[in-house]
Design an enzyme around this catalytic site. Sequence first.
Site, PDB file in Angstrom:
ATOM      1  N   HIS A 260      27.544 -28.664  22.752  1.00  9.07           N
ATOM      2  CA  HIS A 260      28.833 -28.423  22.081  1.00  9.07           C
ATOM      3  C   HIS A 260      29.694 -27.473  22.916  1.00  9.07           C
ATOM      4  O   HIS A 260      29.642 -26.251  22.762  1.00  9.07           O
ATOM      5  CB  HIS A 260      28.604 -27.844  20.676  1.00  9.07           C
ATOM      6  CG  HIS A 260      29.839 -27.883  19.822  1.00  9.07           C
ATOM      7  ND1 HIS A 260      29.816 -28.189  18.485  1.00  9.07           N
ATOM      8  CD2 HIS A 260      31.146 -27.649  20.111  1.00  9.07           C
ATOM      9  CE1 HIS A 260      31.041 -28.151  17.984  1.00  9.07           C
ATOM     10  NE2 HIS A 260      31.867 -27.810  18.958  1.00  9.07           N
TER      11      HIS A 260
ATOM     12  N   LEU B  80      35.691 -28.346  27.255  1.00  6.85           N
ATOM     13  CA  LEU B  80      36.090 -28.163  28.656  1.00  6.85           C
ATOM     14  C   LEU B  80      37.611 -28.241  28.817  1.00  6.85           C
ATOM     15  O   LEU B  80      38.137 -27.927  29.882  1.00  6.85           O
ATOM     16  CB  LEU B  80      35.400 -29.196  29.550  1.00  6.85           C
ATOM     17  CG  LEU B  80      33.866 -29.055  29.646  1.00  6.85           C
ATOM     18  CD1 LEU B  80      33.283 -30.197  30.487  1.00  6.85           C
ATOM     19  CD2 LEU B  80      33.461 -27.712  30.238  1.00  6.85           C
TER      20      LEU B  80
ATOM     21  N   ASP C 248      29.493 -23.733  21.330  1.00 13.39           N
ATOM     22  CA  ASP C 248      30.863 -24.017  20.884  1.00 13.39           C
ATOM     23  C   ASP C 248      31.855 -23.233  21.754  1.00 13.39           C
ATOM     24  O   ASP C 248      32.835 -22.669  21.257  1.00 13.39           O
ATOM     25  CB  ASP C 248      31.059 -23.697  19.395  1.00 13.39           C
ATOM     26  CG  ASP C 248      32.346 -24.308  18.838  1.00 13.39           C
ATOM     27  OD1 ASP C 248      33.055 -25.018  19.582  1.00 13.39           O
ATOM     28  OD2 ASP C 248      32.654 -24.066  17.655  1.00 13.39           O
TER      29      ASP C 248
END
Length: 433
Positions: free
Chosen positions: A65, A68, A310
């Site tokens: 997760h 980018l 995340d």
Amino acid sequence: MTHSAEHAAIVIRGARIIDPSIGRDEVADVAIVDGVIAGAARVSARAHVVSADGWILCPGLIDIHVHLREPGQTHKETIKTGTAAACAGGFTFVACMPNTAPPLDHPDAVRLVLELSRNAGHCTVGPIATITQGRAGREVVDFAALLQAGAIAFSDDGDGVEDDKVMRTAFEQAATHDTLLIQHCEYKEISAGGVMHAGSVARRLGFPGLDPRSEEAMIERDIDLCRKTGGRYHVAHISTAKAIDLVRTAKADDLPVSAEVCAHHLLLTDEACADANPNTKMHPPLRPNNDVDACRSALLDGTIDCIVTDHAPHTREEKSVGFLKAPPGIVGLETSVGVCAEAMIRSGLADWSALIKWMTDGPARVIRRQPVTTDVDVPAELTLIDPTATWTVDAERFVSKGRCSPFDGMNLTGLPVGTVRGRRLYMRPAAGS
Ligand SMILES: [Zn+2]
């Protein structure tokens, strides 16, 4: 990256090899010849030697997760900087979320991400495609075409898919194509503009609270759809005790349900938001102590399958508009190992072997990636960790473009010092080699 180089032969000497996938835990030398793990006898005298006494060598860390931000939001992060940050954090594989601009709802977009990440060369990237066209929540994507292009799973992350009929179609598609749905569980009408967990800290600050039911209600609906359709389902960034109970029950019923927890939800409570630092703002928000305890216990009992970051970079300007207006999201790739070690090992709950499992074998199983191992004749995908290194987080020195970290200035123990991917060896500056 200047500290990475290719070598025809590499020898890693004296590391403690921890490989939960094959139950290995021993001090031994590992040789890599032409990018493949080899028996020590095949190593030439000209091999590049890494002295790894006191370090851990494990299968390459996996984070399923990560944001980018490319295409379209390269002021926040690029595939190049994001994957370099992943490498610096000890990761050899990351799965990237599709809430880019445009979103990854078309095979060409998936192919672009794969091409840019291959060109960057820092780690392997598995693109996650959107569940719905344009992430608008109305019409599901062409699952077959996106899988063909290289998508490894589907998610509208950043938003949950709220419409019952649309989500049911998505589940049917997931079942037909034997692929994975990853849900950002949040009903917007329940979370209703909340900026932090609806609890004592939000009340004290007079900030709108985010009702945990927004997360739990969607998991409940989705598990019901999973039961009816058989589509594989993964709960992104699970964060409450009640949500975890729902997953625990689903697993007991043998449903194809899995869950991940973010590193920050294992260490910080909503008390970290007390001074209204925007770098403590994320969705789902930091929760009270009992939820943090539930997340830790759920890793230990197997209800939660893996740990993720995340990693969600924003620019300093975007984050410096005060807690109420700042976009949710923090960076995490370069602090994850130290933060998880603090939460799970230094707390006395688990050992390195367990933590490595939650960061290698666990996520690999969720996305059905061949687990990486330290066995001979396997292409090298390895991470080196100094488990005793004590260091201070300095966001200014992150490889990521993002600086927004709630851990900035914190002292952590446990530092990734290198990765090997095939012939390529990356060593953290000043970590020695
Ligand atoms: Zn999300």
